[in-house]
Design a protein around this motif. Structure first.
Motif, short mmCIF file in Angstrom:
data_model
loop_
_atom_site.label_atom_id
_atom_site.label_comp_id
_atom_site.label_asym_id
_atom_site.label_seq_id
_atom_site.Cartn_x
_atom_site.Cartn_y
_atom_site.Cartn_z
N GLU A 89 0.81 -1.21 0.00
CA GLU A 89 0.00 0.00 0.00
C GLU A 89 0.85 1.26 0.00
OE1 GLU A 89 -3.70 2.00 2.54
OE2 GLU A 89 -2.91 0.03 3.09
N SER A 93 0.90 4.18 -2.86
CA SER A 93 0.70 5.59 -2.55
C SER A 93 1.82 6.45 -3.13
CB SER A 93 0.61 5.79 -1.04
OG SER A 93 -0.51 5.14 -0.50
N GLN A 205 -8.08 8.19 2.23
CA GLN A 205 -7.11 7.57 1.33
C GLN A 205 -6.91 8.46 0.11
OE1 GLN A 205 -8.26 3.92 -0.79
NE2 GLN A 205 -6.19 3.13 -0.48
N GLN A 251 -6.40 -3.01 -0.26
CA GLN A 251 -5.61 -1.79 -0.41
C GLN A 251 -6.48 -0.57 -0.67
OE1 GLN A 251 -4.93 -4.63 -1.95
NE2 GLN A 251 -2.75 -5.09 -1.82
#
Length: 269
Positions: A89, A93, A205, A251
């Motif tokens: 993850e 990102s 997120q 995720q």
């Protein structure tokens, strides 16, 4: 983002990078699923722009933009979405951050107000118009993503424009003048005709498709019958937490909301 990565919000000064990301025509240069390179597989003369992103485990990271996708032995060009679920993850990102910085740089070479050329700000990550001084920072669009719940059931929808067959939570952009909670109520009403009551914020997120910040909620059903709008929502159904269809990976914030709901209900049994 993981503590493994420490982001930087400036363009300059840009230190010599120890880890390199290369982007061209909206795709990442990869070896398999790896987009981070210890050595730059291109000559400096081939680079259109370079940006400092921050540090990953103490090593400086930068993204490089090139004008077109060169054929480079041992490498392939991949879209960002194809890496979802294939990398950790925090790495996903980082790849998303690189793509958003490149998109900002490419999209604002000229001023949207007067049309003049823009230049990099001396300190901030911004492009500034050389004529009217308009400063343009990377654009982030806030969105809400909400899992509507009804006792041991949750509402999952299949979006009309998504190619995959996954069932996911509802989502939508926050309009000017709205709070996140107001947008949540409006989007649920517009997309499936339901009313919601108590909402519980679960987390956020970064979602780089192309530049959203997703704010996640669990929202309790308060009334109404399902009536998908059929424009954005192809179908929507209530599912018991123990009998879910194919859902997004862990995720994603949608996948996390659904799994949290299922886990909390399972722990009550």
């Amino acid at each position: 983002m993981s503590d493994l990565f420490v982001p930087a919000g400036i363009v300059r000064p840009a230190p010599a990078f120890r880890r390199h990301i290369v982007v061209a025509e909206g795709q990442l240069l990869c070896r398999g699923a790896s987009f981070l390179h210890a050595d730059l597989p291109l000559a400096d003369k081939d680079l259109s722009a370079s940006h400092f992103l921050g540090e990953l485990e103490g090593e400086t990271c930068g993204v490089h933009l090139i004008s077109r996708q060169w054929d480079i032995a041992g490498y392939e060009w991949r879209g960002l979405r194809s890496l979802l679920g294939e990398v950790d993850e925090h790495l996903f990102s980082l790849a998303g951050r690189a793509m958003q910085v490149v998109n900002w740089d490419c999209d604002h070479r000229f001023c949207g107000r007067c049309g003049s050329a823009t230049e990099y700000h001396e300190r901030d990550r911004a492009r500034v118009c050389s004529r009217c001084q308009l400063a343009v920072y990377p654009r982030i669009s806030p969105c809400v993503i909400m899992l509507v719940t009804r006792g041991e059931e949750c509402l999952l929808a299949r979006h009309a424009h998504h190619r995959h067959g996954l069932h996911t939570a509802l989502a939508g952009f926050i309009e000017p003048g709205e709070t996140a909670e107001q947008a949540l109520v409006r989007e649920v009403r517009e997309e499936v005709g339901l009313e919601v009551g108590a909402c519980r914020y679960m987390g956020s997120q970064s979602w780089p498709f192309p530049g959203q910040l997703m704010l996640g909620y669990l929202a309790e059903w308060a009334g109404g019958d399902l009536a998908p709008d059929l424009e954005e929502i192809a179908e929507a159904h209530w599912y018991h937490f123990s009998d879910l269809p194919a859902i997004p990976p862990a995720q994603t914030l949608s996948g996390q909301l659904i799994r949290t709901f299922a886990s909390e209900n399972n722990n009550r049994q």
